[in-house]
Design an enzyme around this catalytic site. Sequence first.
Site, PDB file in Angstrom:
ATOM      1  N   CYS A 329      14.614 -30.098 -19.417  1.00 15.23           N
ATOM      2  CA  CYS A 329      15.317 -30.283 -20.638  1.00 15.23           C
ATOM      3  C   CYS A 329      14.976 -31.652 -20.731  1.00 15.23           C
ATOM      4  O   CYS A 329      14.719 -32.500 -21.522  1.00 15.23           O
ATOM      5  CB  CYS A 329      16.942 -29.706 -20.904  1.00 15.23           C
ATOM      6  SG  CYS A 329      17.586 -29.616 -19.199  1.00 15.23           S
ATOM      7  N   ARG A 358      13.518 -27.239  -6.706  1.00 16.12           N
ATOM      8  CA  ARG A 358      14.869 -27.398  -6.404  1.00 16.12           C
ATOM      9  C   ARG A 358      15.553 -26.598  -4.968  1.00 16.12           C
ATOM     10  O   ARG A 358      14.149 -26.205  -4.023  1.00 16.12           O
ATOM     11  CB  ARG A 358      15.590 -26.176  -6.801  1.00 16.12           C
ATOM     12  CG  ARG A 358      15.437 -26.763  -8.453  1.00 16.12           C
ATOM     13  CD  ARG A 358      16.805 -25.905  -8.801  1.00 16.12           C
ATOM     14  NE  ARG A 358      16.599 -26.344 -10.393  1.00 16.12           N
ATOM     15  CZ  ARG A 358      16.871 -25.096 -11.635  1.00 16.12           C
ATOM     16  NH1 ARG A 358      17.904 -24.255 -10.799  1.00 16.12           N
ATOM     17  NH2 ARG A 358      17.632 -25.554 -12.414  1.00 16.12           N
ATOM     18  N   GLN A 376      10.730 -21.513 -15.033  1.00 19.08           N
ATOM     19  CA  GLN A 376      11.144 -21.025 -15.707  1.00 19.08           C
ATOM     20  C   GLN A 376      10.867 -21.011 -17.570  1.00 19.08           C
ATOM     21  O   GLN A 376       9.774 -21.295 -17.862  1.00 19.08           O
ATOM     22  CB  GLN A 376      12.363 -21.467 -16.356  1.00 19.08           C
ATOM     23  CG  GLN A 376      13.429 -22.151 -15.199  1.00 19.08           C
ATOM     24  CD  GLN A 376      14.665 -23.185 -15.341  1.00 19.08           C
ATOM     25  OE1 GLN A 376      14.180 -24.081 -15.719  1.00 19.08           O
ATOM     26  NE2 GLN A 376      15.674 -22.907 -14.965  1.00 19.08           N
ATOM     27  N   ASP A 378      11.515 -21.367 -20.173  1.00 18.67           N
ATOM     28  CA  ASP A 378      12.204 -22.554 -20.699  1.00 18.67           C
ATOM     29  C   ASP A 378      12.171 -22.862 -22.382  1.00 18.67           C
ATOM     30  O   ASP A 378      10.936 -22.570 -23.127  1.00 18.67           O
ATOM     31  CB  ASP A 378      12.229 -23.942 -20.327  1.00 18.67           C
ATOM     32  CG  ASP A 378      13.240 -24.549 -19.949  1.00 18.67           C
ATOM     33  OD1 ASP A 378      14.796 -24.213 -19.981  1.00 18.67           O
ATOM     34  OD2 ASP A 378      13.759 -24.829 -18.364  1.00 18.67           O
ATOM     35  N   HIS A 380      13.944 -24.710 -25.640  1.00 18.68           N
ATOM     36  CA  HIS A 380      14.803 -26.271 -26.347  1.00 18.68           C
ATOM     37  C   HIS A 380      14.903 -25.844 -28.375  1.00 18.68           C
ATOM     38  O   HIS A 380      13.516 -26.899 -28.492  1.00 18.68           O
ATOM     39  CB  HIS A 380      14.541 -27.316 -25.831  1.00 18.68           C
ATOM     40  CG  HIS A 380      14.873 -26.515 -23.709  1.00 18.68           C
ATOM     41  ND1 HIS A 380      14.483 -27.142 -23.278  1.00 18.68           N
ATOM     42  CD2 HIS A 380      16.383 -27.079 -23.153  1.00 18.68           C
ATOM     43  CE1 HIS A 380      14.096 -27.075 -22.108  1.00 18.68           C
ATOM     44  NE2 HIS A 380      15.575 -27.462 -22.491  1.00 18.68           N
ATOM     45  N   LYS A 459      27.960 -21.848 -21.670  1.00 21.82           N
ATOM     46  CA  LYS A 459      26.798 -20.975 -22.178  1.00 21.82           C
ATOM     47  C   LYS A 459      27.169 -19.377 -22.212  1.00 21.82           C
ATOM     48  O   LYS A 459      28.362 -19.298 -21.755  1.00 21.82           O
ATOM     49  CB  LYS A 459      25.668 -21.388 -21.095  1.00 21.82           C
ATOM     50  CG  LYS A 459      26.596 -20.605 -19.462  1.00 21.82           C
ATOM     51  CD  LYS A 459      25.305 -20.906 -18.781  1.00 21.82           C
ATOM     52  CE  LYS A 459      26.507 -20.613 -16.879  1.00 21.82           C
ATOM     53  NZ  LYS A 459      25.133 -20.645 -15.910  1.00 21.82           N
ATOM     54  N   HIS A 505      19.695 -24.322 -25.227  1.00 16.25           N
ATOM     55  CA  HIS A 505      18.936 -24.179 -23.875  1.00 16.25           C
ATOM     56  C   HIS A 505      19.205 -22.813 -24.042  1.00 16.25           C
ATOM     57  O   HIS A 505      20.143 -21.883 -24.080  1.00 16.25           O
ATOM     58  CB  HIS A 505      18.943 -24.952 -22.230  1.00 16.25           C
ATOM     59  CG  HIS A 505      19.235 -26.185 -22.766  1.00 16.25           C
ATOM     60  ND1 HIS A 505      18.730 -26.924 -21.765  1.00 16.25           N
ATOM     61  CD2 HIS A 505      20.280 -26.895 -23.092  1.00 16.25           C
ATOM     62  CE1 HIS A 505      19.576 -27.940 -22.437  1.00 16.25           C
ATOM     63  NE2 HIS A 505      20.525 -28.613 -22.928  1.00 16.25           N
TER      64      HIS A 505
END
Length: 630
Positions: A329, A358, A376, A378, A380, A459, A505
């Site tokens: 992000c 990570r 991911q 992902d 946005h 979320k 997100h």
Amino acid sequence: MKVSLPDGSKKEVRKGTTLGEFAYSIGPRLGKAAVVGSIDGEIRDLFEPIEKSASVVFFTFDSPEGREAFWHSTAHLMMHAIQRLHKNVKNTIGPAVENGFYYDFDSKYTFSESDFEAIEKEMQKIVKEDLEVERVIITRKKAEEFFKGNKYKLEILKEISGKTLQFYRQGEFMDLCRGGHVPRTGMLKAFKLTKIAGAYWRGDSKNTMLQRLYGISFPETKELKEYIKLQEKAEKRDHRKLGKRLDLFSFHEEGPGFPFFHPKGMVIYRELEKFLLDEKRKRGYHEVRTPQILDNKLWHQSGHWEHYKENMYLTEVDENEYAVKPMNCPGNTKIYSSRPRSYRELPLRLSEFGHVHRHELSGVLHGLMRVRAFTQDDNHTYVTPEQIESEITGILELVETIYKPFGFEYTIRLSTKPEKSLGSDELWERAEKALTNVLEKNKVSYSLNPGEGAFYGPKIDFVIRDSLGREWQTGTVQLDFQMPERFELEYIGEDNSPHRPVMIHLAILGSMERFMAVLTEHFGGAFPVWLSPVQAKIITVADRHNKYADMVSGMMLESGIRFEMDSRAERVEAKVRDATLEKVPYIITIGDKEVEGGTLAIRTRDGKVKFGVKAASFIKKLEKEIKDRS
């Protein structure tokens, strides 16, 4: 005093009544099942007295809060038993985890599975003793004396501020702990130790290697037996075993927690990726890509440095500190801010299959389920405040479309503000209200997951249920007012004035790696045709049949069907057995009859064989099955 309950009712309670006593006053069933409770949103032990009018909630083992307290209590029970059986064992930490609990300890004695029976026997003794579990507050000096010789606990003590510290005691066993706990050891009736592993103290390879003992527990023996049966089924579907057998991926000591994808594994990965891209393009998403490493200034600005630094890999570029991205992000905001934006561009939907790293502790790594590098899916989206509800409504429809071909049922959880968070209470309240409105207006049933939101916003989490009835949290929609504020993102509104966008997100599969692991276990390696690395296997009976088989394979190649040819000088039965073990959806056998008649013999996964099938009609049927993702 008046106490409010979740159903909206209020009850009169005498001051000083414990949560446990209050639970029994509501009903014996609740009194027996309650593990912990909460007073005005704060988790409390059942022996906690109610001192003022408040809102009270009880948590049973069926709730995440109840399971966490139950499993953490069993971790204490296990360490209690170990220290009775083995002297000079230095305990460190013993948390509840996603599926049970563990305790890390330092001991000269090397434990193995052969020790499980003795430890479980001692644990049962402590359960029968039905020891009272009590919270004890002691001075720092006494705590240091208590842990004299245990460098791990002394290190933890130094990190805790305050003159007094909280311990929990059961019989002769006492441990530093924030709680909560069951009120008596007698509640921990059914448990099983599951495995022993090594784990570095604090997850740092420079530190001492500790022993980590895992376990699982339930309130009743019946539940434990059901769990063991489920585990036996799950063992056969373990994605780590199937991944090796089906040649999908591997792990190597040169990169613990970093998966190596093989050609067949990449087929599944790319098919999932293509499916998502196709569906998102229909809905106006644009694909982007952001860098793997970025200057730590970005991570300070985003708040990740403060909240996530211990999970980040750091490096140096031109004498400046950089971080390998743990999330996509912050980099995505730079794309948004690369030029002025108008309200006419919003919603702006940006999609990225972003590879993130990570630092996970070695003890929690688990195949593709828990890795140190993953991708991911992902997304946005930047919206005006007025567009929030319509945009999330569209997201709910997109998620339904994506999950349908896999046959997953799923539930929805609304996760709210955690203890550590960014931004004002006003912004959090606004964000939580927006998500609640969307769910209720769309008549979507959901459960509340208090305190489990991201540090930057609340979320909606999607929890899928697999073929074994296990639940997996995969997708998530996160509403974020903080990131646009921190990065000073703007758009020019209809009034020609700058306004702050809201960032949404979205991850539908979540981690691609983890989702592949879930799929592998859900299907037991027998993937649907559109996902199967090999969709059909052509088996020839003898060399004289190869020419006809080559013609059929040419037709498949032209149709884009993934196939393999097996023309080895082996018995047909052996070749069919091999293809069956590889879980190929369609096995095509070609012998004299097939060559003479210009047909195929088709064997399906359920063992049924159909003779005299025309090649063109079979390929047409297979093409449709792949296209429909049925």
